[in-house]
Design a protein around this motif. Structure first.
Motif: not given
Ligand code: FES
Length: 177
Positions: A160-177
């Motif tokens: 479930e957490k992997v699903d959430e992370l991938i969806e958040a990445c697709r929405r551009g909501e995941v910070k990397t820097n």
């Protein structure tokens, strides 16, 4: 017989003014004549500016900045897994697969993510969004299974957490820097 060399990233990245200043600040932390000591931080900055990976031309540029031989840069860049020597996706998901994380299910999480994205470890999705990588212990053994995406850790992973992370990445909501 002439062998054609496959050139995948001929041009060097153009560093932003911000990155140039950042690199000079790093270099100034070390004594005169010891620019090489700034190699790790410089590679991080340049990799970020170059779209997440280091081509031979880009590493040559780092050698010129630090006034060292290109081989000295290649040695470092090829040793550490955080440097990518091939193009990567916008989000690089680095899964710890060392013992303690394995004991709490990293293999299953990795398999789940591979199937979800339709790619294997080391590959990038056709849309250029995700690259999957395996990493050795990332120092968060009590929080496994875990992965690193950019500067951030994602811990106690479940499907479930992997699903959430991938969806958040697709929405551009995941910070990397
Ligand atoms: S074993 Fe996974 S973070 Fe240490």
């Amino acid at each position: 017989m002439r062998v054609e060399r496959k050139i995948v990233h001929k041009e060097r990245p153009v560093l932003s003014e911000e990155a140039k200043v950042e690199i000079q600040k790093v270099i100034q932390n070390y004594p005169e004549g010891k620019k090489k000591s700034a190699i790790l931080r410089t590679l991080f900055i340049v990799q970020r500016e170059a779209g997440g990976w280091l081509s031979p031309d880009t590493m040559d540029m780092v050698a010129e900045i630090l006034e060292i031989e290109p081989i000295e840069v290649y040695e470092v860049a090829t040793f550490y897994t955080m440097f990518n020597l091939d193009p990567v996706g916008q989000y690089v998901l680095e899964f710890c697969h060392t013992g303690p994380c394995m004991l709490v299910g990293s293999d299953q999480i990795i398999k789940y993510t591979e199937e979800k994205l339709g790619i294997k470890m080391g590959e990038t999705t056709p849309d250029g969004m995700f690259t999957l990588k395996e990493a050795e212990c990332l120092g968060a053994c009590g929080y496994g299974p875990m992965l690193q995406c950019g500067k951030y850790y994602h811990e106690h992973l479940t499907p479930e957490k992997v699903d959430e992370l991938i969806e958040a990445c697709r929405r551009g909501e995941v910070k990397t820097n």
